[in-house]
Enzyme design. Structure first.
Site, PDB file in Angstrom:
ATOM      1  N   SER A 233     -13.362 -10.426  -0.690  1.00 23.50           N
ATOM      2  CA  SER A 233     -14.357 -10.803   0.324  1.00 23.50           C
ATOM      3  C   SER A 233     -15.780 -10.605  -0.181  1.00 23.50           C
ATOM      4  CB  SER A 233     -14.123 -10.049   1.635  1.00 23.50           C
ATOM      5  OG  SER A 233     -13.949  -8.686   1.421  1.00 23.50           O
ATOM      6  N   HIS A 309      -2.874  -1.242  -5.104  1.00 18.07           N
ATOM      7  CA  HIS A 309      -4.295  -1.609  -5.103  1.00 18.07           C
ATOM      8  C   HIS A 309      -4.693  -2.094  -6.490  1.00 18.07           C
ATOM      9  CE1 HIS A 309      -8.620  -1.404  -4.296  1.00 18.07           C
ATOM     10  NE2 HIS A 309      -8.259  -1.496  -3.037  1.00 18.07           N
ATOM     11  N   ASP A 364      -4.863  -0.183   4.462  1.00 14.73           N
ATOM     12  CA  ASP A 364      -4.150  -0.907   5.517  1.00 14.73           C
ATOM     13  C   ASP A 364      -2.829  -0.266   5.937  1.00 14.73           C
ATOM     14  OD1 ASP A 364      -6.097  -2.937   5.658  1.00 14.73           O
ATOM     15  OD2 ASP A 364      -5.289  -3.851   3.857  1.00 14.73           O
TER      16      ASP A 364
HETATM   17  N1  HAX Z   1       4.897  -4.250  -3.185  1.00 23.62           N
HETATM   18  C1  HAX Z   1       5.581  -5.007  -4.083  1.00 23.62           C
HETATM   19  N2  HAX Z   1       5.076  -5.403  -5.267  1.00 23.62           N
HETATM   20  C2  HAX Z   1       3.838  -4.970  -5.575  1.00 23.62           C
HETATM   21  C3  HAX Z   1       3.089  -4.145  -4.729  1.00 23.62           C
HETATM   22  C4  HAX Z   1       3.640  -3.809  -3.483  1.00 23.62           C
HETATM   23  N3  HAX Z   1       2.991  -3.097  -2.574  1.00 23.62           N
HETATM   24  N4  HAX Z   1       1.901  -3.880  -5.323  1.00 23.62           N
HETATM   25  C5  HAX Z   1       1.921  -4.521  -6.506  1.00 23.62           C
HETATM   26  N5  HAX Z   1       3.079  -5.193  -6.659  1.00 23.62           N
HETATM   27  C6  HAX Z   1       3.464  -6.091  -7.745  1.00 23.62           C
HETATM   28  C7  HAX Z   1       2.497  -7.265  -7.788  1.00 23.62           C
HETATM   29  O1  HAX Z   1       2.846  -8.261  -6.824  1.00 23.62           O
HETATM   30  C8  HAX Z   1       2.643  -7.724  -9.221  1.00 23.62           C
HETATM   31  O2  HAX Z   1       3.836  -8.476  -9.318  1.00 23.62           O
HETATM   32  P1  HAX Z   1       3.918  -9.813 -10.208  1.00 23.62           P
HETATM   33  O3  HAX Z   1       3.461  -9.392 -11.572  1.00 23.62           O
HETATM   34  O4  HAX Z   1       5.333 -10.209 -10.129  1.00 23.62           O
HETATM   35  O5  HAX Z   1       2.970 -10.779  -9.564  1.00 23.62           O
HETATM   36  C9  HAX Z   1       2.830  -6.400  -9.969  1.00 23.62           C
HETATM   37  O6  HAX Z   1       3.315  -5.455  -8.990  1.00 23.62           O
HETATM   38  C10 HAX Z   1       1.605  -5.859 -10.621  1.00 23.62           C
HETATM   39  O7  HAX Z   1       0.611  -5.704  -9.635  1.00 23.62           O
HETATM   40  P2  HAX Z   1      -0.527  -4.595  -9.789  1.00 23.62           P
HETATM   41  O8  HAX Z   1      -1.226  -4.855 -11.102  1.00 23.62           O
HETATM   42  O9  HAX Z   1       0.015  -3.254  -9.539  1.00 23.62           O
HETATM   43  O10 HAX Z   1      -1.463  -4.952  -8.558  1.00 23.62           O
HETATM   44  P3  HAX Z   1      -2.514  -6.141  -8.412  1.00 23.62           P
HETATM   45  O11 HAX Z   1      -3.828  -5.620  -8.826  1.00 23.62           O
HETATM   46  O12 HAX Z   1      -2.046  -7.400  -9.068  1.00 23.62           O
HETATM   47  O13 HAX Z   1      -2.477  -6.406  -6.848  1.00 23.62           O
HETATM   48  C11 HAX Z   1      -2.467  -5.846  -4.556  1.00 23.62           C
HETATM   49  C12 HAX Z   1      -3.035  -5.511  -5.939  1.00 23.62           C
HETATM   50  C13 HAX Z   1      -3.211  -5.043  -3.522  1.00 23.62           C
HETATM   51  C14 HAX Z   1      -2.699  -7.336  -4.289  1.00 23.62           C
HETATM   52  C15 HAX Z   1      -0.965  -5.508  -4.534  1.00 23.62           C
HETATM   53  O14 HAX Z   1      -0.787  -4.133  -4.749  1.00 23.62           O
HETATM   54  C16 HAX Z   1      -0.279  -5.924  -3.250  1.00 23.62           C
HETATM   55  O15 HAX Z   1       0.095  -7.106  -3.120  1.00 23.62           O
HETATM   56  N6  HAX Z   1      -0.097  -4.967  -2.275  1.00 23.62           N
HETATM   57  C17 HAX Z   1       0.472  -5.301  -0.988  1.00 23.62           C
HETATM   58  C18 HAX Z   1      -0.530  -6.042  -0.125  1.00 23.62           C
HETATM   59  C19 HAX Z   1      -1.644  -5.125   0.324  1.00 23.62           C
HETATM   60  O16 HAX Z   1      -1.431  -4.034   0.808  1.00 23.62           O
HETATM   61  N7  HAX Z   1      -2.892  -5.612   0.192  1.00 23.62           N
HETATM   62  C20 HAX Z   1      -4.082  -4.870   0.662  1.00 23.62           C
HETATM   63  C21 HAX Z   1      -4.860  -4.219  -0.469  1.00 23.62           C
HETATM   64  C22 HAX Z   1      -6.075  -3.479   0.028  1.00 23.62           C
HETATM   65  C23 HAX Z   1      -7.054  -4.438   0.569  1.00 23.62           C
HETATM   66  O17 HAX Z   1      -7.637  -5.268  -0.088  1.00 23.62           O
HETATM   67  N8  HAX Z   1      -7.245  -4.406   1.826  1.00 23.62           N
HETATM   68  O18 HAX Z   1      -8.009  -5.316   2.412  1.00 23.62           O
END
Ligand code: HAX
Length: 429
Positions: A233, A309, A364
């Protein structure tokens, strides 16, 4: 002129001069390098953005202008706004002045209500909210003054005007979106005696016994204000703003990014996940049951919302603050108890998956359960609450960027063939 603007008039030229001096002395120094994996990996960890309002060290979490979050959770959102902009907490006079400034600007143009009323009844609350922000673009002081030929060093002043006008109206707009979208009855007029978040609580019209819901909302609007510059954002908003689009355009653009399930929408998804476990196991599940449920979620190819995260590598201090609030105010609530059990379980499950870098809860993971406890049960509204708070940070970042005179954002992209050429050349050296 408001005390806040007066203060910024002194602070900004000093900061700008400091940056100019640093660039003159060190402009050609290397601050980071980028690997191929980072180029294809959402630029994770690449240093190349500037954000002075806040920072997020992976092992500490949010720090606003040098204040660790845990030391300022008792502050009003208005105090946080003042801090984001100036680097100082306001004294009593400055706070009062800022609150009066916001009250004076809080009238919402009447056409906003008509636009919300005209939207399809099943529109997502974020669509309604962001549309309302965008539709007010005709009010932009920046756009008007730009058309009149405003000088570059006045950009921040005009952006400040837009920021304060927007921030002042958001509680009324957000409250109306809630009442309209969920058939809660007519719009409630503002309470001009209340502070910014108290007025929001008043206009939502939900029960507020012993002022408990108001306390939660104050905390909620404090905790979500800012999270450095690289999150979706803030970054999208800054990119839009760098084209000298005004704040109505850039804020609504940034908030459209917040509406994604991997970003702000995760709070809606997270409570849904928690309630799904309770439905499946007929009440608060045991940790064993949650362990299996989390494993099943991963096996079905979904993420566990509220966990993980892109930057943090610890339990998010914002989650800690919500957890402490829940323990103090609703320790026996079964939904909150489930959130606590999820916290004891999910990190163990996620830690077993090698690719997941952060198994810990983010902001969250717990907030939805607290809102649910106070009767705010419409999950799809939760990201609107997040947006009202995040607007503080986005607006502050935009004012600062304009004051520092940062140029249009334009990083370089290459096609895959271009990267192939670079990495092959490196291998051959
Ligand atoms: N559940 C399952 N898989 C997860 C995960 C979770 N909570 N967190 C990370 N992973 C997976 C990713 O999807 C990624 O998989 P692929 O390589 O197959 O695509 C892998 O683990 C590596 O990810 P990462 O490097 O640890 O994390 P990223 O920086 O790519 O992503 C995210 C960060 C927040 C998007 C991710 O942890 C996620 O999708 N979490 C769940 C959704 C969530 O809670 N989002 C809110 C985040 C906080 C925020 O911005 N709030 O507004």
């Amino acid at each position: 002129m408001s005390l806040l603007k007066e203060k910024l008039r002194t602070i900004f030229p000093q900061q700008k001069a400091e940056i100019a001096q640093m660039l003159k002395e060190h402009g050609d120094k290397v601050v980071d390098k980028v690997t191929l994996a980072q180029a294809y990996g959402g630029l994770r960890g690449v240093k190349g953005l500037v954000c002075d309002t806040s920072e997020v060290p992976p092992d500490k979490g949010l720090i606003i202008r040098g204040y660790e979050l845990k030391t300022i959770t008792d502050k009003l959102p208005e105090e946080i706004l003042f801090l984001l902009l100036t680097g100082q907490l306001p004294n009593a006079e400055e706070l009062k002045d800022l609150q009066n400034e916001l009250k004076g600007r809080s009238e919402v143009p009447a056409y906003v209500w008509s636009v919300i009323d005209a939207m399809p009844a099943d529109s997502h609350p974020m669509t309604m909210f962001n549309t309302a922000v965008l539709i007010m673009q005709r009010e932009s002081v920046f756009a008007k003054r730009y058309d009149e030929g405003m000088k570059k060093d006045e950009y921040w002043d005009a952006t400040y005007e837009d920021a304060m006008n927007i921030i002042a109206t958001l509680p009324a707009i957000a409250a109306y979106v809630y009442r309209k979208r969920f058939n809660k009855g007519p719009r409630i007029e503002q309470d001009k005696n209340a502070d910014w978040s108290g007025n929001y609580v008043h206009m939502l019209g939900l029960p507020n016994e012993n002022d408990e819901f108001a306390k939660l909302m104050r905390l909620y609007l404090n905790l979500h204000s800012d999270h450095e510059g690289g999150n979706v954002s803030a970054y999208s908003s800054a990119t839009i703003s760098s084209a000298l689009s005004d704040l109505y355009y850039s804020l609504s653009g940034g908030l459209n990014g917040l509406a994604g399930p991997l970003h702000g929408l995760a709070n809606q998804e997270c409570l849904g996940w928690v309630l799904e476990t309770m439905e499946k196991f007929n009440g608060a599940p045991t940790e064993e049951q949650l362990f299996k449920f989390a494993q099943d979620t991963l096996e079905s190819g979904k993420v566990v919302p509220g966990y993980g995260h892109a930057v943090l590598r610890i339990t998010d201090p914002r989650f800690d603050a919500f957890l402490a609030f829940g323990k103090a105010h609703m320790a026996n609530d079964p939904v909150f108890q489930t959130v606590e059990r999820v916290f004891n379980t999910v990190p163990k499950v996620l830690s077993q998956v090698q690719k997941i870098k952060d198994p810990w809860p983010n902001v969250d993971a717990g907030s939805g359960a607290l809102l649910y406890h106070f009767g705010l049960k419409e999950f799809s509204y939760y990201t609107v609450l997040f947006s009202v708070s995040r607007a503080l940070g986005i607006c502050a970042q935009s004012i600062v960027s304009r004051a520092m005179g940062y140029p249009i954002t334009r990083p370089k992209s290459l096609p895959t063939a271009g990267y192939k050429k670079i990495v092959t050349a490196t291998v051959n050296v």
